[in-house]
Scaffold this active site. Structure first.
Site, mmCIF file in Angstrom:
data_model
loop_
_atom_site.group_PDB
_atom_site.id
_atom_site.type_symbol
_atom_site.label_atom_id
_atom_site.label_comp_id
_atom_site.label_asym_id
_atom_site.label_seq_id
_atom_site.Cartn_x
_atom_site.Cartn_y
_atom_site.Cartn_z
ATOM 1 N N ASP B 135 0.869 -1.183 0.000
ATOM 2 C CA ASP B 135 0.000 0.000 0.000
ATOM 3 C C ASP B 135 0.904 1.231 0.000
ATOM 4 O O ASP B 135 1.559 1.523 0.996
ATOM 5 C CB ASP B 135 -0.889 0.018 1.251
ATOM 6 C CG ASP B 135 -1.964 -1.063 1.212
ATOM 7 O OD1 ASP B 135 -1.764 -2.067 0.495
ATOM 8 O OD2 ASP B 135 -2.997 -0.915 1.897
ATOM 9 N N LYS B 198 -6.891 3.099 -3.333
ATOM 10 C CA LYS B 198 -7.359 3.045 -1.942
ATOM 11 C C LYS B 198 -7.621 4.473 -1.478
ATOM 12 O O LYS B 198 -6.874 5.387 -1.836
ATOM 13 C CB LYS B 198 -6.270 2.366 -1.111
ATOM 14 C CG LYS B 198 -6.479 2.367 0.386
ATOM 15 C CD LYS B 198 -5.398 1.519 1.070
ATOM 16 C CE LYS B 198 -5.365 1.751 2.567
ATOM 17 N NZ LYS B 198 -4.291 1.010 3.239
ATOM 18 N N LYS B 234 -10.182 -0.074 -2.609
ATOM 19 C CA LYS B 234 -10.172 -0.349 -1.168
ATOM 20 C C LYS B 234 -10.505 0.922 -0.392
ATOM 21 O O LYS B 234 -9.662 1.790 -0.228
ATOM 22 C CB LYS B 234 -8.796 -0.866 -0.759
ATOM 23 C CG LYS B 234 -8.628 -1.041 0.750
ATOM 24 C CD LYS B 234 -7.287 -1.645 1.095
ATOM 25 C CE LYS B 234 -7.039 -1.596 2.589
ATOM 26 N NZ LYS B 234 -5.697 -2.073 2.948
#
Lengths: 361, 298
Positions: B135, B198, B234
């Site tokens: 991430d 995300k 996400k």
């Protein structure tokens, strides 16, 4: 009526019904009460509202008091809401019940709480519990004193409400309000004393200093008495919260509006939001959800019938709740008696902590 | 090398997006559908702990919970655990024999304010430790200054550094300001080769919201129509209640369709959400409202 139309009309009812209760328009009031009640019955498997609530309600279109006061002003009808988490709210379902006078005329509407309202109230009580219990006992006492002070300050309006809604005579109403203020005052004094009085130092046969002291049990559900709408409520709430418990109170009696007046008093007594939560509705409907709720630590019940008390005990087993049934005095004089205020009313809602402190090593 | 130019993308209608997103909160999900949604939410969850005070012990406990969220009843395991790079090794060892993946936040999380070679090296080392998913955060400062080409190059370089690991690009929507900026950032990340986009780090107060995620869904949908590539999404941060989780699932289904209703293309980043979902499942099973006192924290 088609599905969409039906849905739409229910929606409007949901939004409007509490206001409608305050609008002195015969048709509107009648309509809203009717469809709200029918929706409620469709949604809930519980038995229909008690006889007092709707069955004896043929005159719902005749709102007592009419539209104007004696001097020609438009009447400002009060909307009775519930008190949850420090906020005055309507039911998330939008349901209401009607309060009727002896002639069967509609006096006002009040909220019929749903199980989701109960759940919300419990989570408000849960998050308020630790901060409330960690306040100093002296501070909790101050707040309870303040509540007694506020009952006294709103004496006139409480007396009037007890007369109008609970059909008491002037002298009875005065007696009940004064006794309620006195009782709150009496329990307020116990916040910083009950621990000394109930604690003990225990003799043990080893080198330990061993002592036992009471601590609040957590979140308590209170099924309020079915009579004495003000005094009964105070007599149950005060001993529960003074030790640091928070409570969710369900009121079903002949004048639940008095409980809402009391919540307005408590709201102006510096109680943090969520310490006392007052719901109005039907005991039979909410009882299984409260008794089975894993986040309620104890139940205080007063005035329930045998079946209700049994249902509480059965459902409370799962989470091993403390359950305490208060015997309900049948007369106002009995309620006002000093026998109704006791240190032993605090006891059922505390947990005992025993500490073994090493000495002489 | 040719400099990246942001393609023409549609502007976002703020009022429309917000009212559309609000509509997803009105669906009635009950009984069987609720149970299915809750179990799907668990399978899509990235169980996260990103605190300065994280220890090996805490990560080990979290991994145990990730594999078996609930004892005493059948319950799916979560999709992944999300930890800091130094704890990837611990997580990987704790999860041996399970399908749970290890995601790690790299690239000077949460601000991204470090030198690019250092950030890329962080990614390489984290992947070497065994992370399945990385991430990364974008440089919001550079993005807000309009240096889109720089963002593109950084994401592309990060993707290269990831090697076999999946790359999730954190836009940190709370710092981007407008829906249009979110849409632009999504486009750049997807163009540069992100596998997932995300919403947030969870370290900024305004984290994932339904409208902002909807904007990203629409960017992903349009990207799919143009290129045929399916990019995952996400939302993370601020999703604490089971009810919010199924609202996101409803939005996935009604915006992107069933194809995206899989842990490969949709994840929920959360730490406290899992317990609420478990409480709801238990409530469905027993009929009693549950208490958080009976569910393990961490």
């Amino acid at each position: 009526m088609t599905q969409t139309q039906k849905k739409k009309s229910t929606d409007t009812t949901q939004k409007k019904s509490p206001e409608a209760a305050t609008i002195p328009n015969a048709e509107q009031t009648n309509g809203s009460e009717g469809s709200a009640a029918s929706k409620a019955q469709a949604k809930s498997a519980s038995p229909p509202p008690t006889a007092r609530s709707t069955a004896s309600a043929p005159n719902d279109h005749r709102l007592v008091g009419g539209g104007r006061t004696d001097n020609g002003r438009l009447m400002v009808h009060k909307t009775y809401k519930m008190w949850v988490g420090g906020k005055f709210i309507r039911s998330e379902q939008g349901r209401v019940l009607g309060l009727h006078n002896a002639e069967g005329d509609l006096v006002t509407h009040y909220v019929r709480a749903s199980r989701k309202d109960l759940r919300d109230a419990v989570s408000a009580a849960r998050s308020a519990q630790t901060p409330w219990a960690t306040r100093s006992a002296f501070n909790r006492g101050q707040i309870l004193f303040r509540a007694a002070e506020m009952i006294d300050a709103r004496r006139e309006s409480l007396i009037a409400r007890l007369q109008e809604h609970a059909h008491l005579s002037a002298s009875e109403a005065t007696q009940e309000v004064d006794a309620a203020a006195d009782r709150m005052f009496w329990y307020a004094g116990w916040t910083d004393k009950y621990v000394q009085v109930l604690s003990s130092v225990n003799p043990v046969a080893s080198s330990f200093f061993n002592f036992t002291l009471p601590e609040p049990t957590g979140v308590v559900a209170i099924f309020a008495p079915t009579n004495a709408p003000l005094l009964g409520l105070v007599s149950l709430i005060a001993p529960v919260i003074l030790s640091g418990n928070t409570c969710v109170v369900l009121v079903e009696n002949n004048a639940p509006t008095v409980a809402i007046e009391l919540s307005e008093i408590l709201a102006t007594s510096d109680f943090p939001g969520g310490v006392v939560n007052i719901l109005t509705g039907l005991r039979d409907e909410l009882l299984p959800h409260a008794a089975g709720h894993m986040d309620i630590n104890a139940i205080a019940s007063c005035g329930g019938n045998e079946a209700q008390d049994r249902a509480i005990q059965l459902a409370a087993c799962e989470s091993v709740k403390r359950v305490h049934f208060f015997e309900q005095p049948q007369t106002l004089d009995a309620w006002c008696s000093e026998r109704q205020q006791s240190l032993y009313s605090i006891l059922p809602f505390v947990e005992w902590k025993t500490a073994w402190h090493p000495i002489g090593v | 090398m040719q400099t990246y130019r942001l393609p023409k993308i549609p502007t976002v209608d703020q009022v429309q997006v917000e009212s559309r997103a609000a509509a997803f909160t009105t669906r009635s999900i009950k009984k069987g559908a609720k149970k299915a949604a809750l179990e799907l939410a668990i399978r899509m969850m990235d169980l996260t702990t990103l605190e300065g005070m994280d220890t090996e012990g805490k990560v080990q406990m979290m991994c145990k919970k990730a594999m078996q969220p609930m004892i005493g009843r059948p319950c799916p395991s979560v999709a992944a655990v999300c930890v800091y790079p130094t704890l990837v090794g611990v997580a990987k060892r704790s999860l041996v024999g399970s399908d749970v993946k290890v995601a790690a936040v790299a690239t000077a999380f949460p601000s991204g304010q470090s030198f690019l070679p250092i950030r890329l090296e962080e990614i390489r080392q984290t992947v070497a430790e065994g992370a399945d998913e990385i991430d990364m955060v974008i440089s919001r400062g550079a993005f807000l200054a309009g240096e889109y080409a720089r963002i593109y190059d950084e994401v592309a370089a990060s993707k290269e550094a990831c090697g076999p690991a999946h790359l999730k690009v954190i836009l940190e929507t709370g710092e981007l300001g407008t829906y249009d900026q979110v849409r632009k950032a999504s486009q750049i990340a997807m163009d540069a080769g992100a596998d997932f986009i995300k919403t947030s780090t969870g370290k900024v107060s305004e984290a994932a919201t339904l409208p902002v995620t909807l904007v990203m869904f629409e960017a992903v949908r349009d990207f799919f129509f143009q290129t045929g590539k399916r990019i995952g999404i996400k939302p993370a941060g601020g999703i604490r209640k089971a009810k919010q989780a199924w609202q996101y699932l409803v939005m996935v289904k009604e915006t992107l369709g069933d194809d995206w209703l899989t842990p490969d293309l949709f994840r929920l980043g959360a730490s406290s959400l899992l317990n609420d979902v478990l409480m709801q499942l238990q409530r469905l099973e027993t009929g009693n409202y549950q208490s958080s006192l009976y569910f393990s924290e961490d």
